[in-house]
Design an enzyme around this catalytic site. Structure first.
Site, PDB file in Angstrom:
ATOM      1  N   GLU A 162      42.289  26.132  28.338  1.00  0.00           N
ATOM      2  CA  GLU A 162      41.215  26.801  29.077  1.00  0.00           C
ATOM      3  C   GLU A 162      41.040  28.199  28.517  1.00  0.00           C
ATOM      4  O   GLU A 162      41.997  28.975  28.426  1.00  0.00           O
ATOM      5  CB  GLU A 162      41.575  26.854  30.569  1.00  0.00           C
ATOM      6  N   ARG A 163      39.822  28.487  28.120  1.00  0.00           N
ATOM      7  CA  ARG A 163      39.481  29.787  27.503  1.00  0.00           C
ATOM      8  C   ARG A 163      40.294  30.029  26.238  1.00  0.00           C
ATOM      9  O   ARG A 163      40.647  31.168  25.927  1.00  0.00           O
ATOM     10  CB  ARG A 163      39.669  30.942  28.486  1.00  0.00           C
TER      11      ARG A 163
ATOM     12  N   ARG B  87      32.770  40.488  46.034  1.00  0.00           N
ATOM     13  CA  ARG B  87      33.913  39.838  45.379  1.00  0.00           C
ATOM     14  C   ARG B  87      34.926  40.864  44.875  1.00  0.00           C
ATOM     15  O   ARG B  87      36.136  40.607  44.878  1.00  0.00           O
ATOM     16  CB  ARG B  87      33.401  38.971  44.218  1.00  0.00           C
TER      17      ARG B  87
ATOM     18  N   ASP C  58      37.025  40.184  36.894  1.00  0.00           N
ATOM     19  CA  ASP C  58      37.518  39.116  36.036  1.00  0.00           C
ATOM     20  C   ASP C  58      37.440  39.422  34.553  1.00  0.00           C
ATOM     21  O   ASP C  58      36.606  38.843  33.864  1.00  0.00           O
ATOM     22  CB  ASP C  58      36.719  37.833  36.339  1.00  0.00           C
TER      23      ASP C  58
ATOM     24  N   TRP D 134      28.901  33.638  41.614  1.00  0.00           N
ATOM     25  CA  TRP D 134      28.942  33.006  40.292  1.00  0.00           C
ATOM     26  C   TRP D 134      27.740  33.435  39.439  1.00  0.00           C
ATOM     27  O   TRP D 134      27.689  33.168  38.253  1.00  0.00           O
ATOM     28  CB  TRP D 134      28.954  31.474  40.435  1.00  0.00           C
TER      29      TRP D 134
ATOM     30  N   ARG E 242      49.667  35.178  41.912  1.00  0.00           N
ATOM     31  CA  ARG E 242      48.441  35.863  41.485  1.00  0.00           C
ATOM     32  C   ARG E 242      47.594  36.358  42.649  1.00  0.00           C
ATOM     33  O   ARG E 242      47.467  35.680  43.678  1.00  0.00           O
ATOM     34  CB  ARG E 242      47.598  34.944  40.608  1.00  0.00           C
TER      35      ARG E 242
ATOM     36  N   LYS F 247      45.039  41.158  38.167  1.00  0.00           N
ATOM     37  CA  LYS F 247      44.248  41.352  36.950  1.00  0.00           C
ATOM     38  C   LYS F 247      43.933  42.828  36.762  1.00  0.00           C
ATOM     39  O   LYS F 247      43.893  43.586  37.731  1.00  0.00           O
ATOM     40  CB  LYS F 247      42.943  40.548  37.022  1.00  0.00           C
TER      41      LYS F 247
ATOM     42  N   GLU G 110      39.479  29.462  43.289  1.00  0.00           N
ATOM     43  CA  GLU G 110      38.696  28.561  42.438  1.00  0.00           C
ATOM     44  C   GLU G 110      39.159  27.112  42.559  1.00  0.00           C
ATOM     45  O   GLU G 110      39.385  26.418  41.578  1.00  0.00           O
ATOM     46  CB  GLU G 110      38.749  29.035  40.979  1.00  0.00           C
TER      47      GLU G 110
ATOM     48  N   LYS H 245      48.698  30.217  41.029  1.00  0.00           N
ATOM     49  CA  LYS H 245      47.315  30.538  41.394  1.00  0.00           C
ATOM     50  C   LYS H 245      47.032  29.720  42.646  1.00  0.00           C
ATOM     51  O   LYS H 245      46.994  28.493  42.590  1.00  0.00           O
ATOM     52  CB  LYS H 245      46.362  30.137  40.266  1.00  0.00           C
TER      53      LYS H 245
ATOM     54  N   GLU I 227      47.944  41.809  34.834  1.00  0.00           N
ATOM     55  CA  GLU I 227      47.557  40.660  34.003  1.00  0.00           C
ATOM     56  C   GLU I 227      46.360  41.054  33.146  1.00  0.00           C
ATOM     57  O   GLU I 227      45.315  41.430  33.668  1.00  0.00           O
ATOM     58  CB  GLU I 227      47.200  39.458  34.890  1.00  0.00           C
TER      59      GLU I 227
ATOM     60  N   GLU J 128      37.626  35.653  26.425  1.00  0.00           N
ATOM     61  CA  GLU J 128      36.648  34.837  27.153  1.00  0.00           C
ATOM     62  C   GLU J 128      35.302  35.554  27.270  1.00  0.00           C
ATOM     63  O   GLU J 128      34.250  34.926  27.190  1.00  0.00           O
ATOM     64  CB  GLU J 128      37.210  34.523  28.549  1.00  0.00           C
TER      65      GLU J 128
HETATM   66  O1  GCW Z   1      37.818  34.112  34.668  1.00  0.00           O
HETATM   67  C1  GCW Z   1      38.235  32.985  35.230  1.00  0.00           C
HETATM   68  C2  GCW Z   1      38.185  31.992  34.130  1.00  0.00           C
HETATM   69  C3  GCW Z   1      38.874  30.740  34.553  1.00  0.00           C
HETATM   70  C4  GCW Z   1      40.298  31.100  34.932  1.00  0.00           C
HETATM   71  C5  GCW Z   1      40.267  32.122  36.076  1.00  0.00           C
HETATM   72  C6  GCW Z   1      41.655  32.593  36.473  1.00  0.00           C
HETATM   73  C7  GCW Z   1      42.305  29.819  34.749  1.00  0.00           C
HETATM   74  O2  GCW Z   1      36.825  31.744  33.805  1.00  0.00           O
HETATM   75  O3  GCW Z   1      38.831  29.850  33.469  1.00  0.00           O
HETATM   76  O4  GCW Z   1      41.032  29.970  35.306  1.00  0.00           O
HETATM   77  O5  GCW Z   1      39.550  33.236  35.662  1.00  0.00           O
HETATM   78  O6  GCW Z   1      42.051  33.651  36.011  1.00  0.00           O
HETATM   79  O7  GCW Z   1      42.308  31.935  37.248  1.00  0.00           O
END
Ligand code: GCW
Length: 697
Positions: A163-164, A332, A361, A538, A320, A356, A287, A283, A383, A389
């Site tokens: 993923e990414r 958000r 994000d 989104w 997380r 993060k 999501e 996590k 993080e 990405e």
């Molecule tokens: O930014 C988003 C990404 C997802 C990612 C999520 C996360 C792993 O688009 O792909 O999922 O963050 O950090 O959990």
């Protein structure tokens, strides 16, 4: 194979063989290329025989030139060191010292630590010192990591996709593990050890329960065995609902004793296979991932239950804070703080909350996350995303050192002078358990990270995790020297290119604090017009809020008051457009297009100028790189040149598509002399990339 002579104390063992590195400059060697082609004369004297010390010795033979002084590798307990009266206190169990000393009548460079891991880090530090122009005489270096857990997060799926991830398939071949131990696993561990990384989370935070089944534990154990001598521990991301999926329980409620017992048994099973297993990354309630909130329990309840399962084994939990609820209408950017701040002091002492760098994000620029400094009784791990990405995938040259340090150096405003780095390394709040996580950019591509310059981001993450106070520029210079060799012009040019490259991405994707303007799903390319997705947050239009009158997200008191989540002095700075750094202006304020920025230009004129500046920077990087053609090996030069051409094309695309969209909203003309977008807005909207790499699935 080369014949080498090894010195072990008074003993001399001839004719041992070591393989030479592959000669092609395809990027596989990363920053670890030897400085000289011959290692025949290099003398190393190792006082001790652990696997880790042997690896350290091999590194020195491999990397140091024949005319380097002899090196002695040792741990503090070695009796030969007694008479030197060295100070090992304060080095901890991973620090090292490197000193030019006289030992048994010989002038040598001593590399030592309290543990063999310290000596290994010292060996790599000595190589770095000498390969970046440091003198071979009178060396006196000492260093210990300021952060305890320096961890990569692999978002690698069990089917081999990432993923990414933009550097090919996952490095882990789950299918052939645990039988086949690909030599790349060793090379991966070696590269990480060379920059001080001491942990790796093997699987995606969007976790499948399968990774906790016996076959997958055995696979993880095989990797752990390979990584161990390099000082690297293995961690797993876990799916909170695993007790239901694997254990047949009716619930995953963390307060249910049967659930806690299931996790304890699972942890015991893992530790039987991996005695030094690091712990879990989670996590939860984010999501679509399950979590304790599904049962009305808190994040602390969930984290503590897992922490109890690994506690007796010395394990930890990284929980997380990247949460935003399905139904929560709150801005958000505020939701993680709202959810976690009240839990300060409620987490077990083997839990870190992983936050993060910014509140949304991993955007090309975000202000630091307001949780830093706001949870003094909880260790907060930072993080970062090493994989790009939102910064051009693998192809764009964007050195993230300045992004990382911008956040680490930010003042939290909570205590005088306190920075995010102070919170992360535990200095601010006296935490012993500290950590930094980086979402890995590593895959099966021959050059590991998809491009030579992406390797610099892996390198910078490791170096900063060891010492968050290092400067991005010093790291860039060291990386350039280790990667391309000692030529001054190469180092200067490469460093100059790198240092402005992230800002260029900010400029051509949306400057002045704009964020989240990318296309849907794959996140490749521009999509500021996207407005139809199910959840408001989104959609890019949720973030920029542009209309005929103005642009930007009002996060002051008159808006969402996300500003209020920052401590006094910082909140005051962000509260007014006039005091907000221009680079964050539209993150915090909704302003008219006619608003005058510092240099007297209108906001609109300024925004346009940023787009052009970003594109021009890329063109200039192409020129600079062109000038290095004779100084860089053909393979890496050509690939980088080609990628810069792609970046140039895509920077223009971002600029043109964005300008076409903004003009459709504000109906303003472009400032005089500015080139209009190549196509009309409909053309940009029609671009589809269903097969772009790295998508979630
Ligand atoms: O930014 C988003 C990404 C997802 C990612 C999520 C996360 C792993 O688009 O792909 O999922 O963050 O950090 O959990």
């Amino acid at each position: 194979m080369n014949r080498v002579r090894i010195w072990l104390g008074a003993l001399s063992i001839p004719l041992m063989t070591v393989p030479l590195p592959a000669s092609a400059e395809d990027g596989y060697a990363l920053w670890l290329k030897p400085a000289a082609s011959s290692v025949r004369q290099m003398k190393a004297n190792r006082l001790g025989d652990s696997a880790t010390l042997m690896l350290a010795e091999r590194e020195l033979r491999h990397a140091l030139s024949p005319d380097a002084p002899p090196v002695v590798l040792a741990t503090a307990s070695s009796p030969s060191l007694k008479m030197l009266g060295l100070k090992f206190k304060g080095l901890g169990d991973e620090g090292y010292l490197i000193r030019s000393v006289t030992l048994d009548g010989r002038k040598v460079i001593l590399v030592a630590g309290n543990s063999d891991r310290g000596a290994l880090y010292g060996a790599f530090a000595l190589i770095r010192h000498l390969n970046t122009g440091g003198p071979a005489e009178s060396i006196d270096l000492r260093s210990s990591p300021k952060v305890k857990l320096r961890v990569l997060n692999h978002w690698d799926n069990l089917d081999g996709s990432v993923e990414r991830g933009y550097a090919g398939q996952s490095l882990w071949d789950w299918w052939t593990l645990p039988d086949f131990r690909d030599p790349r696993y060793t090379d991966y561990a070696r590269a990480n050890a060379s920059i001080g990384i001491n942990g790796t989370v093997l699987n995606n935070v969007n976790a499948k329960a399968d990774s906790l089944t016996a076959p997958y534990i055995a696979k993880a154990a095989a990797l752990a065995d390979i990584f161990r001598p390099w000082g690297i521990r293995v961690y797993l991301s876990v799916r909170f609902s695993a007790p239901i999926e694997l254990g047949g329980l009716k619930t995953a409620d963390p307060r249910d004793p049967a659930v806690a017992a299931w996790w304890r048994a699972k942890a015991d099973e893992i530790y039987r296979a991996i005695p030094d297993f690091g712990g879990f990354l989670v996590k939860a309630n984010s999501e679509g991932q399950p979590g304790p909130r599904d049962y009305g329990a808190s994040h602390a309840d969930g984290a503590n239950m897992l922490a109890a399962a690994v506690r007796d084994h010395g394990g930890i939990v990284m929980w997380r804070a990247f949460v935003y609820a399905e139904t929560d209408p709150e801005d958000r950017a505020k939701q993680a703080y709202s959810e976690f701040k009240p839990l300060d002091g409620k987490f077990a002492d083997n839990v870190l909350v992983q936050v993060k760098n910014g509140a949304i994000d991993f955007q090309p620029r975000e202000p630091f996350h307001p949780l830093f400094g706001a949870m003094p009784r909880t260790p907060l791990m930072i993080e970062f995303q090493i994989t790009k990405e939102y910064l051009g995938f693998a192809t764009h040259l964007a050195y993230l050192g300045p992004l990382f340090t911008e956040v680490l150096d930010a003042r939290t405003g909570h205590r005088p002078g306190e920075t995010v780095a102070d919170v992360v390394d535990g200095k601010a709040e006296h935490h012993k358990l500290t950590g930094m996580a980086g979402v890995a950019n590593i895959g099966r591509d021959r050059d590991w990270s998809g491009s030579t310059f992406n390797q610099a981001n892996w390198y910078a993450f490791g170096r900063l995790a060891w010492d968050p106070d290092l400067s991005a520029e010093a790291i860039a210079r060291a990386w350039a020297a280790q990667t391309f060799g000692p030529d001054r012009q190469v180092i200067d040019t490469v460093t100059t290119m790198m240092m402005g490259s992230r800002e260029a991405v900010v400029d051509y994707t949306g400057a002045l604090g704009l964020a989240h303007l990318m296309a849907t799903g794959h996140h490749y390319g521009p999509g500021p017009w996207v407005s139809e997705l199910a959840r408001p947050e989104w959609n890019p239009v949720y973030y920029h809020r542009a209309d005929a009158a103005g642009i930007g997200f009002d996060r002051t008191e008159s808006g969402s008051n996300a500003v209020g989540q920052y401590a006094g002095p910082v909140a005051r700075t962000f509260a007014k457009p006039g005091t907000t750094p221009e680079s964050m202006l539209l993150w915090f304020h909704h302003l008219p297009w006619t608003y005058r920025v510092a240099d007297g230009r209108s906001l609109w004129e300024d925004l346009v100028a940023h787009y052009d500046r970003g594109v021009a920077y890329v063109a200039n990087m192409q020129k600079q790189w062109g000038g290095l053609r004779d100084k860089i090996d053909a393979e890496r030069w050509q690939k980088t040149a080609t990628y810069l051409a792609i970046q140039n094309r895509e920077a223009q695309w971002w600029r043109d598509a964005s300008l076409a969209y903004w003009m459709s909203v504000n109906h303003l003309p472009l400032p005089a002399g500015v080139r209009p977008p190549e196509h009309d807005l409909a053309w940009y909207k029609a671009q589809q990339y269903p097969h772009a790499p790295g998508q979630a699935h």
